[in-house]
Scaffold this active site. Structure first.
Site, mmCIF file in Angstrom:
data_model
loop_
_atom_site.group_PDB
_atom_site.id
_atom_site.type_symbol
_atom_site.label_atom_id
_atom_site.label_comp_id
_atom_site.label_asym_id
_atom_site.label_seq_id
_atom_site.Cartn_x
_atom_site.Cartn_y
_atom_site.Cartn_z
ATOM 1 N N CYS A 81 -2.026 9.366 2.647
ATOM 2 C CA CYS A 81 -1.877 8.682 1.621
ATOM 3 C C CYS A 81 -2.640 9.137 0.580
ATOM 4 O O CYS A 81 -2.151 9.768 -1.035
ATOM 5 C CB CYS A 81 -1.778 7.511 0.846
ATOM 6 S SG CYS A 81 -2.862 6.533 2.124
ATOM 7 N N GLU A 103 0.931 -1.215 0.475
ATOM 8 C CA GLU A 103 -0.076 0.105 -0.179
ATOM 9 C C GLU A 103 0.915 0.888 -0.447
ATOM 10 O O GLU A 103 1.166 2.010 0.690
ATOM 11 C CB GLU A 103 -0.914 -0.009 0.956
ATOM 12 C CG GLU A 103 -1.598 -1.130 1.465
ATOM 13 C CD GLU A 103 -3.175 -0.580 -0.132
ATOM 14 O OE1 GLU A 103 -3.611 0.263 -0.228
ATOM 15 O OE2 GLU A 103 -3.698 -2.464 0.796
HETATM 16 P P1 NDP Z 1 8.146 4.837 4.449
HETATM 17 O O1 NDP Z 1 8.611 3.987 3.559
HETATM 18 O O2 NDP Z 1 9.674 5.265 4.679
HETATM 19 O O3 NDP Z 1 8.660 4.005 5.872
HETATM 20 C C1 NDP Z 1 7.561 2.797 6.088
HETATM 21 C C2 NDP Z 1 7.821 1.667 6.309
HETATM 22 O O4 NDP Z 1 8.764 0.873 6.261
HETATM 23 C C3 NDP Z 1 8.417 1.860 8.573
HETATM 24 O O5 NDP Z 1 7.775 1.700 9.347
HETATM 25 C C4 NDP Z 1 9.816 2.719 7.937
HETATM 26 O O6 NDP Z 1 10.426 1.901 9.340
HETATM 27 C C5 NDP Z 1 9.701 1.063 7.525
HETATM 28 N N1 NDP Z 1 11.506 0.405 6.306
HETATM 29 C C6 NDP Z 1 11.651 1.764 6.419
HETATM 30 N N2 NDP Z 1 13.210 1.159 5.839
HETATM 31 C C7 NDP Z 1 12.639 -0.486 6.038
HETATM 32 C C8 NDP Z 1 13.460 -1.699 5.277
HETATM 33 N N3 NDP Z 1 14.315 -1.980 5.116
HETATM 34 N N4 NDP Z 1 12.725 -3.256 5.161
HETATM 35 C C9 NDP Z 1 11.445 -3.011 6.005
HETATM 36 N N5 NDP Z 1 11.079 -1.876 6.529
HETATM 37 C C10 NDP Z 1 11.459 -0.968 6.309
HETATM 38 O O7 NDP Z 1 7.021 5.269 4.187
HETATM 39 P P2 NDP Z 1 7.107 6.407 5.643
HETATM 40 O O8 NDP Z 1 6.690 6.342 6.614
HETATM 41 O O9 NDP Z 1 7.158 7.604 4.945
HETATM 42 O O10 NDP Z 1 5.211 6.351 5.381
HETATM 43 C C11 NDP Z 1 5.066 7.732 4.472
HETATM 44 C C12 NDP Z 1 4.749 7.211 3.236
HETATM 45 O O11 NDP Z 1 3.439 6.129 3.418
HETATM 46 C C13 NDP Z 1 4.352 8.024 2.102
HETATM 47 O O12 NDP Z 1 4.004 7.797 0.464
HETATM 48 C C14 NDP Z 1 2.684 7.633 2.048
HETATM 49 O O13 NDP Z 1 2.144 7.998 0.278
HETATM 50 C C15 NDP Z 1 2.638 6.608 2.117
HETATM 51 N N6 NDP Z 1 1.235 5.504 2.822
HETATM 52 C C16 NDP Z 1 0.311 5.118 2.259
HETATM 53 C C17 NDP Z 1 -0.826 3.820 2.646
HETATM 54 C C18 NDP Z 1 -1.790 3.943 1.775
HETATM 55 O O14 NDP Z 1 -2.539 2.823 2.276
HETATM 56 N N7 NDP Z 1 -1.197 3.751 0.533
HETATM 57 C C19 NDP Z 1 -1.189 4.907 3.432
HETATM 58 C C20 NDP Z 1 -0.257 6.088 4.435
HETATM 59 C C21 NDP Z 1 0.787 6.008 4.000
HETATM 60 P P3 NDP Z 1 11.381 2.922 9.684
HETATM 61 O O15 NDP Z 1 10.250 4.265 10.301
HETATM 62 O O16 NDP Z 1 12.254 2.364 11.342
HETATM 63 O O17 NDP Z 1 12.098 3.880 8.799
#
Ligand code: NDP
Length: 655
Positions: free
Chosen positions: A399, A365
């Site tokens: 999002c 997502e």
């Molecule tokens: P990120 O992709 O940076 O992070 C999302 C999650 O992934 C966090 O828990 C992060 O941990 C984790 N993560 C980061 N690197 C890795 C890895 N290598 N392996 C596994 N997990 C990892 O997104 P954001 O948190 O910045 O959220 C914003 C984004 O999410 C936007 O693009 C938004 O559009 C999208 N989004 C989509 C939604 C949907 O339903 N389609 C809903 C809400 C948001 P950590 O924080 O520790 O880096």
């Protein structure tokens, strides 16, 4: 029957009947009437208040003359009291506690025989005793096995976390949906009761406005849990599907089974909702869950605390903290049976690559650049208010925020006036009484993204109609309405995830559809027009996962609708009926009951069989009654031919 000081003979008979409905007995334990426990009725009655006694007398008198099916129906309604509104649900619950409590006290009173000592009477009557336990009785159960560090876990810790989940999973699976839903219902009650505490925790971690936290995180989560309570049983029930004519005599079924251990990774923008919704969905299907929240908004300990209060064992859902780029790879290397990821496109792609190594199914997502399209036949003030909310709710960190607003040129000026007026009214802050509209940004990195997009747009000639006083650094970013947008601006091409609203004018339907479809994302959109046929046409033409017509971000408001993206906004769907399937192994079953016949398509293949099959294939799939009759005749011929061969082969093998 013993003469009671408190109850008449008829009331005692009513009690016996009710007792047998509640405690019909099992192979190991006697039924209510078999224990002779009614002898102890005065001992119990002596502890009751006069009002309780009167209540029981009335009930037992009524039950004396009621058929058993009616009592059974009433008890079933009592057991599902949470599905009934307000006072009716509360009344049923009180009735359940009273009747089951009274019956059980008596039953226990006579279970002095050593064989009955370990009887779990709660299990027999299907009653969760935790609803009458004190808070202190509900202290979280210790996790099984050696201690594990959930905070920045080492590779050994991660392995131990998976071992726990895998050990717990068969139990979760074995209970069936109804029992898992008992925990979901309990969780729902706890969230309702502890809203203020949860809101405080969400605000502390995210800085969002109190009303955003309430409506999107608490209300949305409760709505989802309510949907699970009402629909999960039916959706996950074994399903019969038609069996075609060619497979006559057989039955076909679909079973929805758990996948195993699921890994859920969530972002920081809705840390409560994005935790509880996927966790409970996966658990309801029967999976153990490992959950990794975003580092910026971990809500440390909150999810575990609420789940423990709801009676979840710590191994069923484990929460792992730590930077994604450090713990993420380890979590995937342990080969979860499913990965459910919500977050950015970059991390989503990384996860998918890693999952591909082990062929782990992945649901993604991801982000969006959602268009809102406003035609010239709308109520301008309503559509402008919708645009302002859609763009700036949660400070634009959604999002599905409106990230590009397309307005028909013939109403552009008037619409912009309304938009600027509405935007200028918004108040910034985190007022604990819920009075502020927009909170500050949650993460410093996102402020940097906004600052870059603002600087880039200004340099390329965009006009900022509100929010011109932002210093480019502060987390309290005023909402900005921007026009004179060009395609080379970051703001036009990239996801913003903040309070910027670029507005673009259009002249006709084809043009605006092309503009809305131009980007690489396709998460959600909204179309506004009084002409519903036109709105529907445009909704179909936009390549996206969700469209709200004459409203904004509202598909998410209905938990019966699936959610997910097209293009680079993601893979898969969750929520609604389809959401369950994202955590289920959908198993097809074909039952050939007591069949003793050889199948026509099995070996040996002969020329005659081939010819008969050729006729049958044409006849079955041709139209008309004559073809059906011919197909039936060919079927019979084929069957008799196959029987002949089988008989001959059996004779040969005997000799
Ligand atoms: P990120 O992709 O940076 O992070 C999302 C999650 O992934 C966090 O828990 C992060 O941990 C984790 N993560 C980061 N690197 C890795 C890895 N290598 N392996 C596994 N997990 C990892 O997104 P954001 O948190 O910045 O959220 C914003 C984004 O999410 C936007 O693009 C938004 O559009 C999208 N989004 C989509 C939604 C949907 O339903 N389609 C809903 C809400 C948001 P950590 O924080 O520790 O880096």
């Amino acid at each position: 029957m013993k003469i009671s000081r408190y109850f008449t003979r008829n009331q005692m008979l009513g009690l016996l009947k009710t007792g047998d409905v509640i405690l019909p007995g099992t192979e190991q334990s006697p039924s209510f009437s078999q224990t002779g426990c009614i002898e102890y009725i005065d001992r119990m009655a002596a502890f009751l208040s006069a009002d309780d006694l009167t209540g029981l007398r009335i009930l037992f008198s009524v039950f004396r003359w009621s058929p058993r099916w009616l009592i059974r129906l009433l008890m079933r309604m009592c057991a599902h009291n949470r599905s009934y509104p307000g006072f009716l649900g509360a009344g049923l619950r009180m009735l359940e506690i009273g009747l089951k409590g009274a019956t059980m006290s008596l039953y226990y009173a006579n279970l002095t025989h050593p064989d009955y000592q370990d009887e779990k009477v709660f299990d027999v009557i299907g009653w969760n005793p935790k609803i009458v336990l004190r808070e202190s009785d509900l202290a979280p159960e210790a996790p099984s096995g050696p201690a594990v560090d959930y905070d920045n876990p080492s590779p050994d810790d991660v392995a131990a976390i998976y071992a726990r989940a895998r050990q717990a999973q068969p139990d979760i699976e074995s209970w069936g949906v109804a029992k898992r839903l008992e925990f979901i219902s309990r969780l729902k009650e706890i969230i309702i009761a502890r809203q203020t505490y949860i809101l405080d925790r969400i605000q502390q971690d995210t800085g969002k406005s109190r009303t955003d936290a309430l409506t999107a995180e608490i209300f949305g989560t409760l709505d989802h849990l309510d949907y699970l309570e009402k629909k999960a049983r039916n959706i996950l029930a074994d399903r019969k599907v038609p069996t075609p004519f060619a497979l006559m005599g057989k039955k076909s079924r679909i079973y929805f089974e758990p996948m195993g251990t699921t890994l859920i990774v969530s972002p920081w923008n809705y840390p409560f909702y994005q935790a509880i919704v996927p966790i409970t969905l996966s658990f309801t299907v029967g999976n153990a869950v490992i959950y990794k929240p975003a580092s910026a908004t971990p809500l440390k300990g909150l999810v575990e605390e609420l789940l423990a209060e709801a009676g979840f064992s710590p191994d069923w859902v484990q929460v792992v903290y730590g930077a994604g780029r450090q713990v993420g790879d380890q979590l995937i290397d342990q080969r979860p049976d499913k990965i459910f990821f919500i977050g950015s496109q970059t991390v989503g792609q990384h996860i998918m690559r890693q999952a591909a190594e082990h062929l782990i199914p992945v649901e993604l997502e991801l982000g969006g650049k959602d268009p809102m399209i406003v035609f010239n036949d709308v109520d301008i003030s309503r559509a402008a208010a919708g645009a302002v909310w859609g763009a700036f709710t949660n400070t634009g960190q959604s999002c599905t925020s409106v990230e590009k607003l397309f307005v028909h040129q013939s109403i552009y000026r008037r619409f912009m006036d309304a938009l600027v007026r509405e935007t200028s009214r918004l108040t910034l802050g985190t007022d604990p009484a819920g009075g502020a509209d927009i909170g500050p940004m949650t993460t410093p990195s996102q402020i940097t993204v906004i600052a870059e997009q603002v600087a880039d747009a200004k340099a390329k000639g965009a006009r900022f109609l509100t929010g011109t006083d932002w210093d480019g650094r502060s987390a309290a970013i005023p909402p900005m309405v921007v026009d004179q947008i060009s395609e080379d601006m970051q703001l036009d091409q990239e996801e913003t995830f903040g309070p910027l609203l670029p507005v673009i004018s259009f002249t006709d339907e084809a043009e605006v559809v092309a503009m809305a479809n131009a980007g690489e994302f396709g998460l959600s959109a909204s179309v506004w027009s009084d002409d519903l046929q036109r709105a529907d046409r445009v909704a179909r033409a936009i390549v996206t996962g969700n469209v709200s017509i004459n409203n904004v971000m509202l598909t998410e408001g209905n938990h019966a609708l699936p959610f997910g993206g097209a293009k680079k906004s993601g893979i898969g769907r969750y929520k609604g009926e389809f959401g369950f399937y994202c955590f289920a192994n959908i198993k097809s079953i074909l039952i050939d009951k007591n069949s003793n016949k050889m199948e026509a398509n099995w070996f040996p293949y002969t020329q005659k069989k081939f010819n008969l099959f050729t006729d049958l294939t044409t006849q079955i799939y041709s139209r008309g009654i004559l073809s059906t009759v011919k197909a039936a005749v060919s079927g019979l011929k084929l069957e008799s031919y196959v029987k002949k061969i089988a008989k001959k082969n059996a004779g040969n093998s005997e000799s």
